[in-house]
Design an enzyme around this catalytic site. Sequence first.
Site: not given
Ligand code: COA
Length: 373
Positions: A28, A78, A110, A151, A199, A222, A231, A290
């Site tokens: 979605d 990195e 980062c 991301t 993370s 960041h 968050k 991280s």
């Molecule tokens: N409509 C609107 N929002 C939606 C949705 C929809 N249909 N489906 C899911 N969402 C929301 C979720 O509720 C969630 O919001 P919240 O975090 O406020 O609760 C958000 O979208 C993300 O959903 P989630 O299920 O947590 O996504 P994911 O399991 O795919 O993971 C990340 C998202 C960001 C954790 C993942 O992409 C990731 O690990 N990225 C790398 C981040 C990174 O590099 N970190 C290290 C460096 S600091």
Amino acid sequence: MIGIDKLGCYVPKTVLPLTTLAHARGVDPDKYTQGIGQKEMAMVSHNEDVVTMACEAAHTILSDEDKALIDMVLFATETGLDYSKAASIYALDVLGLPASTRAIELKQACYASTGAMFLAMDYVRSHPTKKVLVLSSDIAWYGFESAGEVTQGAGAIAMLISMNPRLGAIKEGKKTVRNEKDFYRPLYSKVPVVDGKLSIECYQDMLKEVQDHHPRLYTCFHLPFANMAKKANQVMTHPMDEQHLSVVKELGSRVGNIYNGSLYLSLLSVLMHAKEDLRGETIGMFAYGSGAMAEFFTITLKEDYKSGLNMESLKAIDQDRIELSMHEYESLMNHYENKEYSASLDLSTYVKPYQTFVLDRATSGHRTYKKLK
Ligand code: COA
């Protein structure tokens, strides 16, 4: 008073709209655009790498007078090109900086950019007539169909550190380090190993620990993805309202994750999009890398802080962007992966009119860059 004299940025023109990625992955689109908060992510084109992006960012801010005063170049990344040779040596050469300059590369996910900035400040304290160029340049590539694919991003920040800075004075706050396994890229892997949820937890915990509890108009964060700002804001003693929060993450939502430059992209977002008069304003800054290292500090903007920015080049970030189709994105990133692991390259046919610096070729793994204008 020591701080950021000038701040420049470069973002590749080629971008992938997150709705295009969502449709291709059967997700979605609201999850990406509302839940993660990303509209687009910038992707490197064929003849760009961390050196060309860093040079483009530096080129927007450096005068000949600045270049003559630079005594050290710290390159935070990195997305290293080489285990031994620092990317700063390539950058120094292409930018035409003095041969008496120290050139080093730094790494801590980062956070290295912020660590480099504080090292640069100490250097300027002991060499007050000199300036230090801190370059942050990264390509956030997680691989097709990975959890982190949404991301990604690419871009660079250049910061000139000096006494009596034009942009703003930096004040040290609190820092903390812990041994965590939230995100790392072991030598055997082309992409990072990421536990995104862990993370976010580490990030929030460490922000709670180092924040200074002062109410502020803006705190920059960041941002591995735009809604990380939401968050982060949730754990602040004095959270910002929705309108201020949207200013902090606006630029990041159009660019994506640029790793070391992300916090400074958030600062640029505030400097470009804030409705208030920011002269004399103190802005909170939270750096996270991280692994994990976190630091909270502040920047107090000078009356004439805009003289430390190249507004024309910053406005250009949003202009003349080239939207990629899914097929173009896949072919570009396949090309990127091959390029990073090829000993020989000839990229001379890929030059675009908007480019100033390009990676022209590689021979036995050694890269040759060109300045076009
Ligand atoms: N409509 C609107 N929002 C939606 C949705 C929809 N249909 N489906 C899911 N969402 C929301 C979720 O509720 C969630 O919001 P919240 O975090 O406020 O609760 C958000 O979208 C993300 O959903 P989630 O299920 O947590 O996504 P994911 O399991 O795919 O993971 C990340 C998202 C960001 C954790 C993942 O992409 C990731 O690990 N990225 C790398 C981040 C990174 O590099 N970190 C290290 C460096 S600091």
